[in-house]
Write a protein that holds these residues in place. Sequence first.
Motif, PDB file in Angstrom:
ATOM      1  N   MET A   1       0.838  -1.215   0.000  1.00 31.88           N
ATOM      2  CA  MET A   1       0.000   0.000   0.000  1.00 31.88           C
ATOM      3  C   MET A   1       0.869   1.259   0.000  1.00 31.88           C
ATOM      4  O   MET A   1       1.886   1.324   0.673  1.00 31.88           O
ATOM      5  N   LYS A   2       0.419   2.244  -0.782  1.00 28.06           N
ATOM      6  CA  LYS A   2       1.165   3.491  -0.898  1.00 28.06           C
ATOM      7  C   LYS A   2       1.043   4.315   0.399  1.00 28.06           C
ATOM      8  O   LYS A   2      -0.025   4.358   1.004  1.00 28.06           O
ATOM      9  N   THR A   3       2.152   4.967   0.782  1.00 27.30           N
ATOM     10  CA  THR A   3       2.041   5.852   1.947  1.00 27.30           C
ATOM     11  C   THR A   3       1.947   7.293   1.455  1.00 27.30           C
ATOM     12  O   THR A   3       2.518   7.642   0.421  1.00 27.30           O
ATOM     13  N   TYR A  11       1.458  11.840   8.259  1.00 27.31           N
ATOM     14  CA  TYR A  11       0.998  10.977   7.161  1.00 27.31           C
ATOM     15  C   TYR A  11      -0.518  10.999   7.076  1.00 27.31           C
ATOM     16  O   TYR A  11      -1.196  11.048   8.089  1.00 27.31           O
ATOM     17  N   LEU A  13      -3.691   8.690   6.170  1.00 27.55           N
ATOM     18  CA  LEU A  13      -4.157   7.312   5.971  1.00 27.55           C
ATOM     19  C   LEU A  13      -5.607   7.448   5.524  1.00 27.55           C
ATOM     20  O   LEU A  13      -6.296   8.346   5.986  1.00 27.55           O
ATOM     21  N   ASP A  63      -4.327  -1.494   7.512  1.00 28.19           N
ATOM     22  CA  ASP A  63      -3.334  -1.698   6.448  1.00 28.19           C
ATOM     23  C   ASP A  63      -2.534  -0.418   6.202  1.00 28.19           C
ATOM     24  O   ASP A  63      -1.317  -0.460   5.981  1.00 28.19           O
ATOM     25  N   ALA A  64      -3.230   0.718   6.228  1.00 27.74           N
ATOM     26  CA  ALA A  64      -2.535   1.992   5.993  1.00 27.74           C
ATOM     27  C   ALA A  64      -1.533   2.252   7.114  1.00 27.74           C
ATOM     28  O   ALA A  64      -0.413   2.726   6.871  1.00 27.74           O
ATOM     29  N   SER A  66      -0.006  -0.088   8.879  1.00 33.43           N
ATOM     30  CA  SER A  66       1.155  -0.991   8.710  1.00 33.43           C
ATOM     31  C   SER A  66       2.085  -0.483   7.618  1.00 33.43           C
ATOM     32  O   SER A  66       3.288  -0.723   7.667  1.00 33.43           O
ATOM     33  N   SER A  67       1.527   0.229   6.629  1.00 31.91           N
ATOM     34  CA  SER A  67       2.393   0.734   5.559  1.00 31.91           C
ATOM     35  C   SER A  67       3.381   1.773   6.093  1.00 31.91           C
ATOM     36  O   SER A  67       4.377   2.076   5.437  1.00 31.91           O
ATOM     37  N   VAL A  68       3.085   2.355   7.255  1.00 28.63           N
ATOM     38  CA  VAL A  68       4.075   3.245   7.883  1.00 28.63           C
ATOM     39  C   VAL A  68       4.627   2.586   9.154  1.00 28.63           C
ATOM     40  O   VAL A  68       5.061   3.264  10.102  1.00 28.63           O
ATOM     41  N   ASN A  69       4.598   1.253   9.125  1.00 28.16           N
ATOM     42  CA  ASN A  69       5.164   0.435  10.215  1.00 28.16           C
ATOM     43  C   ASN A  69       4.571   0.730  11.583  1.00 28.16           C
ATOM     44  O   ASN A  69       5.270   0.783  12.584  1.00 28.16           O
ATOM     45  N   ASP A 178      -6.002   5.435  -4.936  1.00 27.42           N
ATOM     46  CA  ASP A 178      -4.673   5.331  -4.307  1.00 27.42           C
ATOM     47  C   ASP A 178      -3.931   6.666  -4.280  1.00 27.42           C
ATOM     48  O   ASP A 178      -2.734   6.711  -4.066  1.00 27.42           O
TER      49      ASP A 178
END
Length: 405
Positions: A1-3, A11, A13, A63-64, A66-69, A178
Amino acid sequence: MKTHLISDSVYCLHADVHTDELFEGIWPIPDGVSLNSYIVRGEKIALIDLVRDWIGAPQQLKDALSSVNLAFSDIDYLILNHLEPDHTGWLAEFRKLNPKAEIIATAKGINLVKSFYKIETGLRIVKDGDTLDLGGGKVLTFFETPNLHWPETMVTWDAESGSLFSCDAFGSFGALGDRVFDDEFNEAEHAFFEKETLRYYANIVSSFSTFVERAITKLGGLDIKCVCPSHGIVWRKNPKEIIDRYARYASWAKGPAEKEIAIVWGSMYGMTKLGLDAVIRGIEQEGVPYSIHRVPDENVSWVLADAWKSSGIVLAMPTYEYAMFPPMAYALDIFRRKHVFGKKVLRIGSWGWVGGAKKECDAALEGLKWEPVECYEWAGAPTAEDLAALEAKGRELAKLISKEQ
Ligand SMILES: Cc1cc2nc3c(=O)[nH]c(=O)nc-3n(C[C@H](O)[C@H](O)[C@H](O)COP(=O)(O)O)c2cc1C
Ligand SMILES: [Fe+2]
Ligand SMILES: [Fe+2]
């Protein structure tokens, strides 16, 4: 997924919702809606605005993250700008996953956390101008913006990145896909979102236009580099565009809007439509643009958007059981509730035996502060004389609109 990075520490989300279910139980969203949340990182981590458990939105938010950990358990502060369940419906589940995060809202907001979600602990009330120090030089400031959209609403400001987290204000219908930033969408996509912003404004925000103006004035001193609403596009290239757009929409609550006419009509057997066609000829002769909406075929959501935008309105309907054509009565009731004020209006229609639409319509329009062109009604099918008169009425309304300041 794109951040979607707004800065090193901020960020976006978002969850896109596509559903046949109506937004707020009233408004269709055939092109979906986005629920945007934001992460702001200092030494501590803040999540701004949540989602409702709606067509997979919590999973998309997970999910969003997790895309930035990040995971829900990493959040130190959950900031709730506005308690409407589209942004908070999933709060009790979030609380189970992360019992330690402090929930931050205005005093009225915290009351709603208690009444809607039965959460009593780990709550922090903030007032206008209060700050939250996340450490590492990151400080958030809260500004109360009541009635944008509910009484408890506030916005959150990150001075370092110049980001304004404005929740419903500056928002729009329409799923994002996206991409989230204004500079990532082409002209046609912007035209789509502009329409969806107007429809969102007319449907959700219009009755609070005075508060929109107050909030824009109040926030006017901030050096806003990015407008981060919780529905729709994130404005980092041209934040002024969406603020000006909202200011323009709000100004239409009081006076002239665009030099356009919104035609709202309904008919059982076409007699009213024959007369309306003559009115349209008159409007066209004056070259004033118009939109045309048949009720009940077209959902009032779109009718309301064009009515909000237009300085002139034509209402064309027959008499039905000694009163207004019922779908028109509904549209006018929505107009009244949504503060569609200050319009110039022409009302026409056909009747069969004694009429009755006029009387009820005059009463319905009383509270709307509309300026009428004298109403025109006829029996059955319009005569050549009726058609000539109706054409002249169309010209008269159009001239009034073109003359407006
Ligand atoms: C269900 C129904 C109710 C009506 N009620 C009235 C009425 O109360 N008073 C009246 O003058 N005409 C009444 N009419 C007659 C219509 O107003 C008349 O036929 C008119 O020409 C319809 O215009 P339209 O073809 O644009 O629907 C009624 C017609 C229908 C079908
Ligand atoms: Fe809201
Ligand atoms: Fe919302």
